[in-house]
Design a protein around this motif. Structure first.
Motif, PDB file in Angstrom:
ATOM      1  N   VAL A  24       0.853  -1.195   0.000  1.00  0.00           N
ATOM      2  CA  VAL A  24       0.000   0.000   0.000  1.00  0.00           C
ATOM      3  C   VAL A  24       0.889   1.246   0.000  1.00  0.00           C
ATOM      4  O   VAL A  24       1.493   1.591   1.018  1.00  0.00           O
ATOM      5  N   VAL A  25       0.963   1.921  -1.138  1.00  0.00           N
ATOM      6  CA  VAL A  25       1.753   3.141  -1.264  1.00  0.00           C
ATOM      7  C   VAL A  25       1.012   4.321  -0.644  1.00  0.00           C
ATOM      8  O   VAL A  25       1.603   5.163   0.035  1.00  0.00           O
ATOM      9  N   SER A  26      -0.294   4.378  -0.851  1.00  0.00           N
ATOM     10  CA  SER A  26      -1.124   5.419  -0.236  1.00  0.00           C
ATOM     11  C   SER A  26      -2.559   4.931  -0.177  1.00  0.00           C
ATOM     12  O   SER A  26      -2.976   4.083  -0.976  1.00  0.00           O
ATOM     13  N   GLY A  27      -3.310   5.465   0.779  1.00  0.00           N
ATOM     14  CA  GLY A  27      -4.709   5.090   0.922  1.00  0.00           C
ATOM     15  C   GLY A  27      -4.919   3.988   1.944  1.00  0.00           C
ATOM     16  O   GLY A  27      -3.995   3.573   2.646  1.00  0.00           O
ATOM     17  N   GLY A  59       2.200   1.765   3.837  1.00  0.00           N
ATOM     18  CA  GLY A  59       3.366   1.091   4.387  1.00  0.00           C
ATOM     19  C   GLY A  59       3.148  -0.377   4.692  1.00  0.00           C
ATOM     20  O   GLY A  59       4.106  -1.095   4.981  1.00  0.00           O
ATOM     21  N   ASP A  60       1.898  -0.835   4.621  1.00  0.00           N
ATOM     22  CA  ASP A  60       1.631  -2.245   4.921  1.00  0.00           C
ATOM     23  C   ASP A  60       1.538  -3.045   3.622  1.00  0.00           C
ATOM     24  O   ASP A  60       1.634  -2.506   2.520  1.00  0.00           O
ATOM     25  N   PHE A  61       1.348  -4.327   3.761  1.00  0.00           N
ATOM     26  CA  PHE A  61       1.294  -5.207   2.593  1.00  0.00           C
ATOM     27  C   PHE A  61       0.339  -6.353   2.879  1.00  0.00           C
ATOM     28  O   PHE A  61      -0.003  -6.633   4.021  1.00  0.00           O
ATOM     29  N   PHE A  62      -0.093  -7.032   1.820  1.00  0.00           N
ATOM     30  CA  PHE A  62      -0.981  -8.178   1.983  1.00  0.00           C
ATOM     31  C   PHE A  62      -0.737  -9.158   0.834  1.00  0.00           C
ATOM     32  O   PHE A  62      -0.168  -8.804  -0.195  1.00  0.00           O
ATOM     33  N   GLY A  63      -1.147 -10.385   1.060  1.00  0.00           N
ATOM     34  CA  GLY A  63      -0.980 -11.431   0.052  1.00  0.00           C
ATOM     35  C   GLY A  63       0.189 -12.353   0.309  1.00  0.00           C
ATOM     36  O   GLY A  63       0.340 -13.369  -0.373  1.00  0.00           O
ATOM     37  N   GLU A  64       1.023 -12.023   1.310  1.00  0.00           N
ATOM     38  CA  GLU A  64       2.239 -12.819   1.541  1.00  0.00           C
ATOM     39  C   GLU A  64       1.928 -14.193   2.118  1.00  0.00           C
ATOM     40  O   GLU A  64       2.620 -15.178   1.807  1.00  0.00           O
TER      41      GLU A  64
END
Length: 227
Positions: free
Chosen positions: A52-55, A77-82
């Protein structure tokens, strides 16, 4: 995005090899979505990792074609799908944009290759996964706590993970009462009542037109969360 900015936005990549970051950015795919758009369907889990770059986005579980429950709220700053990549299992969840969002994705194969090549990144990934597990354990420990304590914990966690802090306020996205209730595991009636009380006390303000919540007294909110 330059490698330095990339590592500043995403804690996962702090301390990663600059050459690794350059390569990841060269193979990353950019995405932009408006509010309320599904950005990852349940049958696409495992294809890539999304950052997530923004939003703001929410991970939700579809209970039926017309019913779903929010499992998590994620921001910049977070991520998903890992997880789907690492355990190669199917998912019954999807991800929806709460606000206009910008994402970048890295294919599963390339992400796994990177983890093998960069031990520092591999270690950092484990640290963040442990952090998520710890947060899940905390929610479980709060299961029988009063609704106000549970909701305060949710708001504090959102601020600590994604909030924009100024001298006087901490700002987060104006998350709906229903999504806050789902993530906190309390009823929407309890959520609405508590949010109204927090606003009446002057601890927060909700600005619907700007889609933000200003938390004005984080110290008191943190004290409530610790009870």
């Amino acid at each position: 995005m330059q490698t330095e900015a990339f590592s500043e936005v995403f804690p996962l990549f702090k301390g990663a090899n600059p050459e690794t970051l350059e390569w990841l950015l060269s193979v990353a795919v950019k995405h932009e979505y408006p509010s309320n758009r599904v950005v990852l369907m349940e049958d696409a889990w495992g294809n890539a990792v999304y950052f997530v770059v923004s939003g703001w986005v929410k991970v939700r579980r579809r209970l039926s074609p017309d019913n779903s429950v929010a499992l998590a709220i994620l921001g910049r700053g977070d991520f998903f799908g890992e997880m789907a990549i690492l355990d190669e299992s199917p998912r019954s969840n999807d991800v929806v944009a709460l606000s206009p969002v910008r994402l970048i994705s890295i294919s599963a194969q390339r992400f796994i290759q990177t983890l093998f090549k960069d031990p520092q990144l591999h270690h950092r990934m484990l640290q963040l996964m442990v952090k998520r597990l710890r947060q899940t354990n905390i929610r479980d420990q709060l299961r029988h706590r009063p609704p106000a304590v549970k909701l305060a914990n949710t708001l504090v966690e959102l601020v600590e993970n994604y909030g924009q802090t100024t001298d006087k306020t901490c700002e987060i996205f104006n998350i709906s009462d229903q999504d806050l209730a789902d993530v906190t595991d309390i009823t929407i009636e309890e959520t609405s009542k508590i949010m109204e009380k927090l606003q009446a006390k002057g601890w927060m303000n909700r600005y619907t037109e700007h889609q933000v919540i200003h938390l004005l007294n984080l110290k008191h909110l943190m004290h409530l969360a610790s009870q």
